[in-house]
Write a protein that holds these residues in place. Structure first.
Motif, mmCIF file in Angstrom:
data_model
loop_
_atom_site.group_PDB
_atom_site.id
_atom_site.type_symbol
_atom_site.label_atom_id
_atom_site.label_comp_id
_atom_site.label_asym_id
_atom_site.label_seq_id
_atom_site.Cartn_x
_atom_site.Cartn_y
_atom_site.Cartn_z
ATOM 1 N N PRO A 1 0.833 -1.217 0.000
ATOM 2 C CA PRO A 1 0.000 0.000 0.000
ATOM 3 C C PRO A 1 0.859 1.256 0.000
ATOM 4 C CG PRO A 1 -0.018 -1.058 2.159
ATOM 5 C CD PRO A 1 0.667 -2.014 1.227
ATOM 6 N N ARG A 2 0.415 2.239 -0.765
ATOM 7 C CA ARG A 2 1.143 3.510 -0.859
ATOM 8 C C ARG A 2 0.555 4.518 0.124
ATOM 9 N NH1 ARG A 2 0.935 4.394 -6.068
ATOM 10 N NH2 ARG A 2 3.134 4.053 -6.588
ATOM 11 N N VAL A 3 1.444 5.282 0.768
ATOM 12 C CA VAL A 3 1.026 6.377 1.642
ATOM 13 C C VAL A 3 1.789 7.625 1.218
ATOM 14 C CG1 VAL A 3 0.436 4.908 3.609
ATOM 15 C CG2 VAL A 3 2.780 5.757 3.365
ATOM 16 N N ARG A 4 1.226 8.780 1.556
ATOM 17 C CA ARG A 4 1.852 10.045 1.173
ATOM 18 C C ARG A 4 1.949 10.958 2.384
ATOM 19 N NH1 ARG A 4 -1.180 8.403 -3.181
ATOM 20 N NH2 ARG A 4 -0.125 8.489 -5.223
ATOM 21 N N GLY A 5 2.967 11.830 2.368
ATOM 22 C CA GLY A 5 3.126 12.757 3.476
ATOM 23 C C GLY A 5 4.337 13.643 3.276
ATOM 24 N N TYR A 6 4.859 14.154 4.392
ATOM 25 C CA TYR A 6 5.995 15.086 4.376
ATOM 26 C C TYR A 6 7.046 14.601 5.365
ATOM 27 C CZ TYR A 6 2.510 17.947 2.033
ATOM 28 O OH TYR A 6 1.549 18.391 1.165
ATOM 29 N N VAL A 7 8.299 14.751 4.977
ATOM 30 C CA VAL A 7 9.405 14.240 5.786
ATOM 31 C C VAL A 7 9.954 15.351 6.670
ATOM 32 C CG1 VAL A 7 11.669 13.138 5.769
ATOM 33 C CG2 VAL A 7 9.992 12.593 3.990
ATOM 34 N N VAL A 8 10.039 15.061 7.965
ATOM 35 C CA VAL A 8 10.656 15.992 8.915
ATOM 36 C C VAL A 8 11.624 15.181 9.776
ATOM 37 C CG1 VAL A 8 10.322 17.654 10.786
ATOM 38 C CG2 VAL A 8 8.588 17.418 8.991
ATOM 39 N N HIS A 9 12.916 15.448 9.598
ATOM 40 C CA HIS A 9 13.962 14.781 10.374
ATOM 41 C C HIS A 9 13.793 13.265 10.371
ATOM 42 C CE1 HIS A 9 15.739 18.498 11.901
ATOM 43 N NE2 HIS A 9 14.505 18.954 11.969
ATOM 44 N N GLY A 10 13.659 12.721 9.177
ATOM 45 C CA GLY A 10 13.662 11.277 9.027
ATOM 46 C C GLY A 10 12.350 10.585 9.320
ATOM 47 N N ARG A 11 11.303 11.343 9.611
ATOM 48 C CA ARG A 11 9.990 10.753 9.873
ATOM 49 C C ARG A 11 8.988 11.257 8.841
ATOM 50 N NH1 ARG A 11 9.478 8.127 14.608
ATOM 51 N NH2 ARG A 11 7.205 8.358 14.622
ATOM 52 N N LEU A 12 8.079 10.383 8.464
ATOM 53 C CA LEU A 12 7.054 10.736 7.484
ATOM 54 C C LEU A 12 5.758 11.055 8.223
ATOM 55 C CD1 LEU A 12 6.295 10.943 4.475
ATOM 56 C CD2 LEU A 12 5.525 8.559 4.610
ATOM 57 N N PHE A 13 5.186 12.217 7.913
ATOM 58 C CA PHE A 13 3.956 12.659 8.556
ATOM 59 C C PHE A 13 2.851 12.739 7.518
ATOM 60 C CE2 PHE A 13 7.313 14.006 11.309
ATOM 61 C CZ PHE A 13 6.802 13.860 12.590
ATOM 62 N N GLY A 14 1.798 11.939 7.736
ATOM 63 C CA GLY A 14 0.620 11.983 6.887
ATOM 64 C C GLY A 14 -0.536 12.609 7.648
ATOM 65 N N ASN A 15 -1.689 12.634 7.034
ATOM 66 C CA ASN A 15 -2.852 13.235 7.688
ATOM 67 C C ASN A 15 -3.281 12.469 8.928
ATOM 68 O OD1 ASN A 15 -3.053 15.353 5.876
ATOM 69 N ND2 ASN A 15 -4.450 14.240 4.524
ATOM 70 N N ASP A 16 -3.099 11.152 8.923
ATOM 71 C CA ASP A 16 -3.559 10.344 10.045
ATOM 72 C C ASP A 16 -2.528 9.325 10.512
ATOM 73 O OD1 ASP A 16 -3.603 8.771 7.825
ATOM 74 O OD2 ASP A 16 -5.700 8.131 8.017
ATOM 75 N N PHE A 17 -1.248 9.545 10.197
ATOM 76 C CA PHE A 17 -0.200 8.622 10.640
ATOM 77 C C PHE A 17 1.137 9.351 10.660
ATOM 78 C CE2 PHE A 17 0.300 8.568 6.097
ATOM 79 C CZ PHE A 17 1.676 8.434 5.914
ATOM 80 N N GLN A 18 2.095 8.740 11.320
ATOM 81 C CA GLN A 18 3.478 9.194 11.279
ATOM 82 C C GLN A 18 4.367 8.024 11.644
ATOM 83 O OE1 GLN A 18 5.182 11.249 14.845
ATOM 84 N NE2 GLN A 18 3.044 11.898 15.141
ATOM 85 N N GLY A 19 5.589 8.057 11.177
ATOM 86 C CA GLY A 19 6.514 6.979 11.489
ATOM 87 C C GLY A 19 7.861 7.229 10.858
ATOM 88 N N ARG A 20 8.848 6.500 11.352
ATOM 89 C CA ARG A 20 10.196 6.617 10.790
ATOM 90 C C ARG A 20 10.176 6.153 9.341
ATOM 91 N NH1 ARG A 20 15.688 3.414 12.859
ATOM 92 N NH2 ARG A 20 17.059 4.153 11.163
ATOM 93 N N LEU A 21 10.857 6.900 8.486
ATOM 94 C CA LEU A 21 10.891 6.575 7.062
ATOM 95 C C LEU A 21 12.261 5.980 6.727
ATOM 96 C CD1 LEU A 21 9.406 6.653 4.379
ATOM 97 C CD2 LEU A 21 10.308 8.949 4.013
ATOM 98 N N PHE A 22 12.254 4.749 6.245
ATOM 99 C CA PHE A 22 13.486 4.067 5.876
ATOM 100 C C PHE A 22 13.733 4.207 4.378
ATOM 101 C CE2 PHE A 22 12.091 2.105 9.756
ATOM 102 C CZ PHE A 22 13.259 1.828 10.452
ATOM 103 N N GLY A 23 15.015 4.138 4.007
ATOM 104 C CA GLY A 23 15.371 4.158 2.595
ATOM 105 C C GLY A 23 15.432 5.524 1.962
ATOM 106 N N LEU A 24 15.562 6.576 2.786
ATOM 107 C CA LEU A 24 15.686 7.918 2.214
ATOM 108 C C LEU A 24 16.962 8.027 1.393
ATOM 109 C CD1 LEU A 24 14.536 10.070 5.245
ATOM 110 C CD2 LEU A 24 13.550 10.176 2.953
ATOM 111 N N PRO A 25 16.975 8.832 0.332
ATOM 112 C CA PRO A 25 18.180 8.984 -0.489
ATOM 113 C C PRO A 25 19.357 9.468 0.354
ATOM 114 C CG PRO A 25 16.287 10.014 -1.548
ATOM 115 C CD PRO A 25 15.853 9.650 -0.166
ATOM 116 N N THR A 26 20.510 8.901 0.112
ATOM 117 C CA THR A 26 21.718 9.318 0.831
ATOM 118 C C THR A 26 22.464 10.364 0.004
ATOM 119 O OG1 THR A 26 22.988 7.501 -0.173
ATOM 120 C CG2 THR A 26 21.950 7.087 1.973
#
Length: 274
Positions: free
Chosen positions: A67-92
């Motif tokens: 499943p795909r989710v969308r949001g905004y990244v702030v200091h390595g975490r992804l924030f959506g309208n109803d969720f948030q969590g650590r985002l793995f695999g960000l570009p180095t």
């Protein structure tokens, strides 16, 4: 149910993402590891009840239906309208522009894997400009809860960073003052000034009067006084006021207290006029 699908095949290889801890999973099973790894994609080889690492590999995100989710990244975490969590695999080696919309895939155990940047709209552009100009986003229309949350977090992080910098500057200034004080205390004038300051007196001037004697002029309770001290010990040789011969019982730190007491009791008799 065909239980043969859960039986291990000798030297079977699995391509899976690793997030944290001592386990990985796919859409069927959770597998145990003997060690922790750096987050990323690996090729694993089945070894008894455990998986062993064969080698790191490139991400295989497209190989899985997730499943795909969308949001905004702030200091390595992804924030959506109803969720948030650590985002793995960000570009180095590169940072996303603030308030860039991104898409991610949710793995079977709930971990989030970065997929790609999304096309930004005029709303993200306005929010970014507002952030840079340190204004409120209240007048911007169509700001989603996720974008508003990201904006608030970025503003908070900026203020915290500024506070850290301010405290670091203050600490550096205090250290410089301490070093300067230590240096001044190594000089005769610094020692004299520090001794007088202990009891609220202020150094006016000083001059040497021979090898071991120093004449000190100081201000206390609105008046000027003069005394003679030992240059090495700061012991009083001549208090400049009548102490009934007890001059040498005092030093430069304790003399101002004796002067103040004499002033308050009305028994001050000045012997050295300034």
């Amino acid at each position: 149910m065909d239980y043969r699908q859960f039986l291990q095949k000798p030297d079977e290889l699995l391509c899976l993402p690793y997030f944290e801890g001592k386990s990985v999973c796919d859409d069927k099973l959770t597998y145990r590891l003997r060690e922790t790894l750096q987050p990323g994609w690996y090729q694993f080889r089945k070894s008894g009840r455990y998986l062993s690492v064969a080698e790191p590999i490139e991400p295989k995100l497209a190989s899985w239906k997730l499943p795909r989710v969308r949001g905004y990244v702030v200091h390595g975490r992804l924030f959506g309208n109803d969720f948030q969590g650590r985002l793995f695999g960000l570009p180095t080696g590169q940072d996303l522009a603030k308030f860039t919309p991104v898409s991610a895939r949710r793995w079977f155990d709930g971990h989030l894997l970065y997929e790609t940047e999304e096309f930004e709209t005029e709303v993200e552009v306005k929010v970014r400009e507002t952030y840079e100009e340190e204004r409120s986003i209240e007048a911007i229309k169509a700001v989603t809860p996720a974008l508003a949350h990201a904006f608030l977090l970025e503003c908070t992080q900026r203020e915290l960073a500024r506070e850290v910098e301010r405290r670091a500057r203050e600490e550096a200034e205090l250290q410089e003052q301490a070093i300067e004080l230590a240096r001044s205390q190594q000089t005769l004038e610094g020692r004299i000034s520090l001794a007088l300051s202990h009891t609220g007196a202020e150094l006016i001037s000083w001059r040497r009067a021979g090898q071991q004697q120093v004449v000190v002029r100081y201000r206390l309770v609105g008046s000027r006084f003069e005394c003679v001290i030992d240059a090495r010990t700061l012991q009083i040789l001549d208090a400049g006021i009548c102490l009934s011969g007890a001059d040498e019982a005092l030093n430069l730190s304790s003399l101002p207290s004796a002067v103040r007491e004499a002033v308050q009791s009305g028994r001050l008799h000045v012997l050295r006029q300034v």
